[in-house]
Scaffold this motif. Structure first.
Motif, PDB file in Angstrom:
ATOM      1  N   LYS A  77      52.781  35.934  41.474  1.00 26.89           N
ATOM      2  CA  LYS A  77      52.159  37.242  41.295  1.00 26.89           C
ATOM      3  C   LYS A  77      52.381  37.989  42.604  1.00 26.89           C
ATOM      4  O   LYS A  77      52.248  37.410  43.688  1.00 26.89           O
ATOM      5  CB  LYS A  77      50.661  37.115  41.024  1.00 26.89           C
ATOM      6  CG  LYS A  77      50.335  36.353  39.762  1.00 26.89           C
ATOM      7  CD  LYS A  77      50.756  37.123  38.542  1.00 26.89           C
ATOM      8  CE  LYS A  77      50.293  36.391  37.282  1.00 26.89           C
ATOM      9  NZ  LYS A  77      50.602  37.139  36.076  1.00 26.89           N
ATOM     10  N   ASP A  99      52.994  43.016  40.342  1.00 35.45           N
ATOM     11  CA  ASP A  99      51.971  42.814  39.327  1.00 35.45           C
ATOM     12  C   ASP A  99      50.774  43.720  39.531  1.00 35.45           C
ATOM     13  O   ASP A  99      50.064  44.050  38.579  1.00 35.45           O
ATOM     14  CB  ASP A  99      51.506  41.350  39.337  1.00 35.45           C
ATOM     15  CG  ASP A  99      52.634  40.419  38.961  1.00 35.45           C
ATOM     16  OD1 ASP A  99      52.985  40.383  37.766  1.00 35.45           O
ATOM     17  OD2 ASP A  99      53.195  39.767  39.859  1.00 35.45           O
ATOM     18  N   GLU A 100      50.554  44.117  40.770  1.00 30.52           N
ATOM     19  CA  GLU A 100      49.392  44.928  41.107  1.00 30.52           C
ATOM     20  C   GLU A 100      49.695  45.601  42.437  1.00 30.52           C
ATOM     21  O   GLU A 100      50.634  45.253  43.131  1.00 30.52           O
ATOM     22  CB  GLU A 100      48.192  43.998  41.237  1.00 30.52           C
ATOM     23  CG  GLU A 100      46.820  44.394  40.849  1.00 30.52           C
ATOM     24  CD  GLU A 100      46.568  45.531  39.925  1.00 30.52           C
ATOM     25  OE1 GLU A 100      46.612  46.686  40.397  1.00 30.52           O
ATOM     26  OE2 GLU A 100      46.266  45.302  38.754  1.00 30.52           O
ATOM     27  N   THR A 113      38.927  41.725  43.245  1.00 32.44           N
ATOM     28  CA  THR A 113      39.086  42.450  41.982  1.00 32.44           C
ATOM     29  C   THR A 113      40.560  42.609  41.626  1.00 32.44           C
ATOM     30  O   THR A 113      40.967  42.376  40.479  1.00 32.44           O
ATOM     31  CB  THR A 113      38.399  43.828  42.066  1.00 32.44           C
ATOM     32  OG1 THR A 113      37.008  43.624  42.336  1.00 32.44           O
ATOM     33  CG2 THR A 113      38.569  44.619  40.788  1.00 32.44           C
ATOM     34  N   LYS A 114      41.375  42.978  42.598  1.00 29.31           N
ATOM     35  CA  LYS A 114      42.808  43.160  42.358  1.00 29.31           C
ATOM     36  C   LYS A 114      43.487  41.831  42.017  1.00 29.31           C
ATOM     37  O   LYS A 114      44.355  41.776  41.156  1.00 29.31           O
ATOM     38  CB  LYS A 114      43.497  43.801  43.570  1.00 29.31           C
ATOM     39  CG  LYS A 114      43.185  45.269  43.742  1.00 29.31           C
ATOM     40  CD  LYS A 114      43.825  46.084  42.636  1.00 29.31           C
ATOM     41  CE  LYS A 114      43.662  47.558  42.876  1.00 29.31           C
ATOM     42  NZ  LYS A 114      44.438  48.373  41.919  1.00 29.31           N
ATOM     43  N   MET A 116      42.109  39.185  40.608  1.00 30.13           N
ATOM     44  CA  MET A 116      41.727  38.802  39.248  1.00 30.13           C
ATOM     45  C   MET A 116      42.482  39.653  38.225  1.00 30.13           C
ATOM     46  O   MET A 116      42.913  39.145  37.194  1.00 30.13           O
ATOM     47  CB  MET A 116      40.220  38.888  39.069  1.00 30.13           C
ATOM     48  CG  MET A 116      39.498  37.750  39.802  1.00 30.13           C
ATOM     49  SD  MET A 116      37.724  37.647  39.478  1.00 30.13           S
ATOM     50  CE  MET A 116      37.110  39.074  40.344  1.00 30.13           C
ATOM     51  N   ALA A 117      42.681  40.942  38.522  1.00 31.19           N
ATOM     52  CA  ALA A 117      43.445  41.814  37.622  1.00 31.19           C
ATOM     53  C   ALA A 117      44.898  41.349  37.513  1.00 31.19           C
ATOM     54  O   ALA A 117      45.530  41.497  36.466  1.00 31.19           O
ATOM     55  CB  ALA A 117      43.390  43.262  38.115  1.00 31.19           C
ATOM     56  N   ALA A 118      45.423  40.763  38.591  1.00 28.74           N
ATOM     57  CA  ALA A 118      46.797  40.254  38.589  1.00 28.74           C
ATOM     58  C   ALA A 118      46.894  38.876  37.939  1.00 28.74           C
ATOM     59  O   ALA A 118      47.981  38.350  37.761  1.00 28.74           O
ATOM     60  CB  ALA A 118      47.337  40.187  40.016  1.00 28.74           C
ATOM     61  N   ARG A 127      34.360  34.549  43.568  1.00 26.13           N
ATOM     62  CA  ARG A 127      34.289  35.735  42.719  1.00 26.13           C
ATOM     63  C   ARG A 127      32.966  36.459  42.837  1.00 26.13           C
ATOM     64  O   ARG A 127      32.906  37.667  42.724  1.00 26.13           O
ATOM     65  CB  ARG A 127      34.513  35.356  41.261  1.00 26.13           C
ATOM     66  CG  ARG A 127      35.951  35.105  40.950  1.00 26.13           C
ATOM     67  CD  ARG A 127      36.103  34.935  39.473  1.00 26.13           C
ATOM     68  NE  ARG A 127      35.341  33.775  39.045  1.00 26.13           N
ATOM     69  CZ  ARG A 127      35.784  32.856  38.213  1.00 26.13           C
ATOM     70  NH1 ARG A 127      36.960  32.950  37.702  1.00 26.13           N
ATOM     71  NH2 ARG A 127      35.041  31.841  37.888  1.00 26.13           N
TER      72      ARG A 127
END
Length: 136
Positions: A77, A99-100, A113-114, A116-118, A127
């Motif tokens: 990622k 990916d992000e 947050t980023k 986890m989004a990736a 977390r």
């Protein structure tokens, strides 16, 4: 535990980003430019790459294209770190395989947050920081 490669030409920024990633339960290694990072990826492909956009020797965008062309280079990622808020730059990076993206400066909560989004799994404790952990 996921392994993250942090790529930035600033030693201070690498230290800060490595510290945040360690807080989130990841193991980290670092490189000061894209060329050094490609060498690191050849030796050990990371699960995650946090890469600066603007660097001498080899910038983040050139690194991203070279990484994605490597055997197993589509696996990690990739989160592009930038101070550029230009939608064209961000769209170009995402089209090339990032990916992000994350805007500098950022803190550990934004980074989590980023990630986890990736699709990077973080430990449950990482977390959700305990609001009472600092003794309040």
């Amino acid at each position: 535990m996921s392994h993250c490669l942090v790529i930035d030409d600033s030693k201070l920024i690498r230290t800060i980003h490595c510290s945040m990633l360690t807080q989130l339960g990841l193991t980290v290694s670092e490189a000061e430019n894209g060329e050094e990072a490609l060498s690191n990826c050849t030796a050990r492909m990371p699960d995650l790459v946090l890469v600066d956009w603007n660097m001498p020797v080899m910038d983040g965008f050139t690194f991203l294209k070279a990484l994605r062309a490597m055997p197993a280079g589509k696996t990690p990622k990739v989160v592009l770190c930038t101070i550029e808020s230009d939608l064209e730059h961000i769209s170009q990076a995402l089209a090339e395989g990032a990916d992000e993206y994350i805007m500098k400066p950022f803190d550990v909560e934004i980074l989590a947050t980023k990630l986890m989004a990736a699709g990077i799994a973080l430990s449950p404790r990482a977390r959700r920081p305990d609001p009472l952990a600092d003794g309040r």
